[in-house]
Design a protein around this motif. Structure first.
Motif, PDB file in Angstrom:
ATOM      1  N   MET A 186      60.152   0.087  -5.264  1.00  0.00           N
ATOM      2  CA  MET A 186      58.778  -0.330  -5.006  1.00  0.00           C
ATOM      3  C   MET A 186      58.793  -1.498  -4.022  1.00  0.00           C
ATOM      4  O   MET A 186      58.833  -2.657  -4.412  1.00  0.00           O
ATOM      5  CB  MET A 186      58.088  -0.718  -6.318  1.00  0.00           C
ATOM      6  N   SER A 187      58.795  -1.175  -2.749  1.00  0.00           N
ATOM      7  CA  SER A 187      58.727  -2.205  -1.705  1.00  0.00           C
ATOM      8  C   SER A 187      57.265  -2.499  -1.423  1.00  0.00           C
ATOM      9  O   SER A 187      56.752  -2.296  -0.316  1.00  0.00           O
ATOM     10  CB  SER A 187      59.461  -1.738  -0.441  1.00  0.00           C
ATOM     11  N   LEU A 188      56.605  -2.997  -2.433  1.00  0.00           N
ATOM     12  CA  LEU A 188      55.176  -3.276  -2.393  1.00  0.00           C
ATOM     13  C   LEU A 188      54.881  -4.324  -3.452  1.00  0.00           C
ATOM     14  O   LEU A 188      55.724  -4.646  -4.284  1.00  0.00           O
ATOM     15  CB  LEU A 188      54.360  -1.999  -2.648  1.00  0.00           C
ATOM     16  N   GLY A 189      53.671  -4.834  -3.423  1.00  0.00           N
ATOM     17  CA  GLY A 189      53.309  -5.798  -4.445  1.00  0.00           C
ATOM     18  C   GLY A 189      52.016  -6.522  -4.137  1.00  0.00           C
ATOM     19  O   GLY A 189      51.331  -6.248  -3.153  1.00  0.00           O
ATOM     20  N   SER A 190      51.711  -7.474  -5.000  1.00  0.00           N
ATOM     21  CA  SER A 190      50.496  -8.254  -4.883  1.00  0.00           C
ATOM     22  C   SER A 190      50.747  -9.635  -5.476  1.00  0.00           C
ATOM     23  O   SER A 190      51.598  -9.796  -6.360  1.00  0.00           O
ATOM     24  CB  SER A 190      49.345  -7.570  -5.627  1.00  0.00           C
ATOM     25  N   SER A 191      50.028 -10.617  -4.979  1.00  0.00           N
ATOM     26  CA  SER A 191      50.119 -11.944  -5.575  1.00  0.00           C
ATOM     27  C   SER A 191      49.370 -12.011  -6.891  1.00  0.00           C
ATOM     28  O   SER A 191      49.538 -12.951  -7.679  1.00  0.00           O
ATOM     29  CB  SER A 191      49.555 -12.986  -4.599  1.00  0.00           C
ATOM     30  N   GLU A 192      48.551 -11.001  -7.142  1.00  0.00           N
ATOM     31  CA  GLU A 192      47.746 -10.940  -8.366  1.00  0.00           C
ATOM     32  C   GLU A 192      48.366  -9.952  -9.351  1.00  0.00           C
ATOM     33  O   GLU A 192      48.657  -8.812  -8.986  1.00  0.00           O
ATOM     34  CB  GLU A 192      46.321 -10.504  -8.024  1.00  0.00           C
ATOM     35  N   PRO A 193      48.601 -10.377 -10.590  1.00  0.00           N
ATOM     36  CA  PRO A 193      49.202  -9.455 -11.562  1.00  0.00           C
ATOM     37  C   PRO A 193      48.216  -8.382 -12.022  1.00  0.00           C
ATOM     38  O   PRO A 193      47.002  -8.591 -12.032  1.00  0.00           O
ATOM     39  CB  PRO A 193      49.584 -10.370 -12.724  1.00  0.00           C
ATOM     40  N   SER A 194      48.776  -7.243 -12.381  1.00  0.00           N
ATOM     41  CA  SER A 194      47.991  -6.135 -12.933  1.00  0.00           C
ATOM     42  C   SER A 194      48.619  -5.739 -14.259  1.00  0.00           C
ATOM     43  O   SER A 194      49.792  -5.361 -14.309  1.00  0.00           O
ATOM     44  CB  SER A 194      47.984  -4.941 -11.974  1.00  0.00           C
ATOM     45  N   ARG A 195      47.858  -5.820 -15.326  1.00  0.00           N
ATOM     46  CA  ARG A 195      48.386  -5.427 -16.636  1.00  0.00           C
ATOM     47  C   ARG A 195      48.698  -3.936 -16.657  1.00  0.00           C
ATOM     48  O   ARG A 195      49.637  -3.504 -17.314  1.00  0.00           O
ATOM     49  CB  ARG A 195      47.391  -5.796 -17.733  1.00  0.00           C
ATOM     50  N   ALA A 196      47.918  -3.163 -15.910  1.00  0.00           N
ATOM     51  CA  ALA A 196      48.145  -1.715 -15.877  1.00  0.00           C
ATOM     52  C   ALA A 196      49.479  -1.391 -15.202  1.00  0.00           C
ATOM     53  O   ALA A 196      50.253  -0.555 -15.691  1.00  0.00           O
ATOM     54  CB  ALA A 196      47.004  -1.017 -15.151  1.00  0.00           C
ATOM     55  N   ILE A 197      49.766  -2.070 -14.077  1.00  0.00           N
ATOM     56  CA  ILE A 197      51.054  -1.839 -13.417  1.00  0.00           C
ATOM     57  C   ILE A 197      52.189  -2.324 -14.300  1.00  0.00           C
ATOM     58  O   ILE A 197      53.236  -1.668 -14.401  1.00  0.00           O
ATOM     59  CB  ILE A 197      51.094  -2.534 -12.043  1.00  0.00           C
ATOM     60  N   GLN A 198      51.993  -3.467 -14.968  1.00  0.00           N
ATOM     61  CA  GLN A 198      53.039  -3.953 -15.872  1.00  0.00           C
ATOM     62  C   GLN A 198      53.302  -2.948 -16.985  1.00  0.00           C
ATOM     63  O   GLN A 198      54.456  -2.660 -17.317  1.00  0.00           O
ATOM     64  CB  GLN A 198      52.657  -5.305 -16.474  1.00  0.00           C
ATOM     65  N   ASP A 199      52.249  -2.397 -17.551  1.00  0.00           N
ATOM     66  CA  ASP A 199      52.426  -1.370 -18.581  1.00  0.00           C
ATOM     67  C   ASP A 199      53.212  -0.181 -18.036  1.00  0.00           C
ATOM     68  O   ASP A 199      54.080   0.370 -18.726  1.00  0.00           O
ATOM     69  CB  ASP A 199      51.060  -0.888 -19.091  1.00  0.00           C
TER      70      ASP A 199
END
Length: 354
Positions: free
Chosen positions: A199-212
Motif C-alpha cells: 500500500m504505497s498510499l496513505g493519509s494524514s487522517e486516520p480511518s477506523r475502517a481502513i484500520q479494521d
C-alpha cells in the motif's frame, strides 16, 4: 604527396537484377571487400567517404550505409534492489515463486513486457479507471516493477521476479481515492487470498475502517501488509509525520533512504517507522513498456513487499508475523534514529538465512 583518406566499413546493397559480385566495375577493389551476403545481395567493404558518394550515383546500387554499432538490451539491476541484498537471494533460488502479491494502488499496466500480472480488480465503476490494467498515473506500475519486475534479460529486475502480481486499483489516474475504496480493495485481497499486499498510499487522517481492514487482513487472514510511511518529512527529520495506514501496528511501515543509506529528506519520521528501504531516484517500470526514476516512500515500500514475497515462498508455513519479524530483526543498522529508519535498512539475504 596526397594524404590518404580514411576508410570506414559500409554495407552496399545492389538491386535484384544486377550481378552484385562484379563490384570491381564500380571501382571497389577485391581487398576492400570484407564479406559478400549472397542472400541479401549486399557486400561489406571498407571505403572512403569519397568512394561512397561515387557509388550512390550508380543505378544498380540501392543504398550505401555505414556499419553501425549494435548493443545487447541488457537488464539493469536498480541500486535499491542491490542495496537490500536481492541479488544474493536470487542466486540461491529465492525469487518469490507461487506467492500472490497485491499492489493496492493506481492499477498496473499489464501489457508491460517486464511484469507478470495475474489478475486485477478496480473499485471504480466507469471510465478508464474501471479497468485495473489501465494506469493513467503510472504510480502503480512503477511500484509493481520494484516489487516484482521479471528477470527476463531486459529492463529491470524486481525483488520477487517470480511472484504473481495482482492489480488492486483503489486510486484513480490522478492518484486519488477514498477510505471506502481502500477498504474494498483490501476486502478483494482477502477474498482472493493474497499473501502480501503493498500500500504505497496513505493519509494524514486516520480511518477506523481502513484500520479494521488492515487488522483483519493481518490478524485473521495472515496477509503481510506493507505500507509507505509517507512523504511529509522535513529537512531536520523532526516530528511525528508518519501517515495512515502505516501508523497501525498490523502494518509494516517503510521509510525511504538514498544511495548512501541516508534518510531521504522527504521521508516521514516518527515511532511508527518499522524499517527502511531505498526510495530516492528509483528506476522501475512505467506504462507503455517504459522505465523511469521516481522518488518517495511509495518507491521504498515495494522493496519490502517484494522481500515479503520472497520470504513467504522460502518459508511457506511461516505466518505473516514471523515474516515481518525476520525483516525487522535482520535489518542493517544505518543510524540510531529509529524514528528515521525504524530497525534499519532491509537486508533480504540475512532475513532468508536467519
Amino acid at each position: 604527396m596526397a594524404e590518404q583518406q580514411k576508410k570506414n566499413i559500409f554495407l552496399v546493397k545492389f538491386e535484384p537484377s544486377s550481378d552484385f559480385t562484379t563490384y570491381s566495375s564500380l571501382g571497389i577493389a577485391d581487398e576492400e571487400v570484407i564479406h559478400e551476403f549472397n542472400l541479401a545481395r549486399i557486400i561489406e567493404c571498407e571505403l572512403t567517404d569519397e568512394r561512397v558518394d561515387d557509388l550512390k550515383r550508380f543505378s544498380n546500387v540501392l543504398y550505401v550505409e555505414r556499419d553501425i554499432p549494435v548493443y545487447a538490451y541488457q537488464q539493469e539491476i536498480p541500486y535499491g534492489v542491490s542495496r537490500v541484498q536481492t541479488q544474493q537471494v536470487h542466486q540461491e533460488g529465492y525469487t518469490g515463486g507461487g506467492v500472490k502479491l497485491g499492489i493496492v494502488d493506481t492499477g498496473i499496466d499489464a501489457s508491460h513486457e517486464d511484469l507478470n500480472v495475474t489478475d486485477g480488480f478496480s473499485v471504480f465503476q466507469s471510465g478508464e479507471d474501471s479497468e485495473p490494467y489501465h494506469d493513467g498515473s503510472g504510480h502503480g506500475t512503477h511500484v509493481a516493477g520494484t516489487a516484482a519486475a521479471l528477470d527476463n534479460g531486459t529492463g529491470v529486475v524486481g525483488v520477487a521476479p517470480d511472484a504473481s502480481l495482482y492489480a488492486i486499483k483503489v486510486l484513480d489516474s490522478s492518484g486519488s481515492g477514498s477510505s471506502a475504496g481502500v477498504v474494498r480493495g483490501i476486502e478483494w485481497a482477502i477474498q482472493n487470498e493474497m499473501d502480501v499486499i503493498n500500500m504505497s498510499l496513505g493519509s494524514s487522517e486516520p480511518s477506523r475502517a481502513i484500520q479494521d481492514a488492515v487488522d483483519t487482513a493481518y490478524d485473521e487472514y495472515d496477509i503481510l501488509v506493507v505500507a509507505a510511511a509517507g512523504n511529509e518529512g522535513n529537512a531536520d527529520g523532526t516530528g511525528n509525520t508518519v501517515g495512515y495506514p502505516a501508523q497501525h501496528d498490523s502494518v509494516l511501515s517503510v521509510a525511504a533512504t538514498d544511495q548512501n543509506d541516508l534518510r531521504a529528506p522527504f521521508s516521514s519520521t516518527g515511532p511508527g517507522v518499522d524499517i527502511s528501504a531505498p526510495g530516492a531516484s528509483i528506476l522501475s517500470t512505467v506504462p507503455g513498456n517504459g522505465y523511469d526514476r521516481l522518488n518517495g516512500t511509495s518507491m521504498a515500500a515495494p522493496h519490502v513487499a517484494g522481500a515479503g514475497a520472497v520470504l513467504r515462498a522460502a518459508f511457506p508455513d511461516a505466518p505473516a508475523s514471523e515474516i515481518k519479524e525476520r525483516m525487522i530483526s535482520t535489518a542493517k543498522d544505518i543510524g540510531d534514529r529509529s524514528e528515521w529508519y525504524g530497525s534499519g535498512l532491509l537486508q533480504l539475504h540475512d532475513a532468508v538465512n536467519q
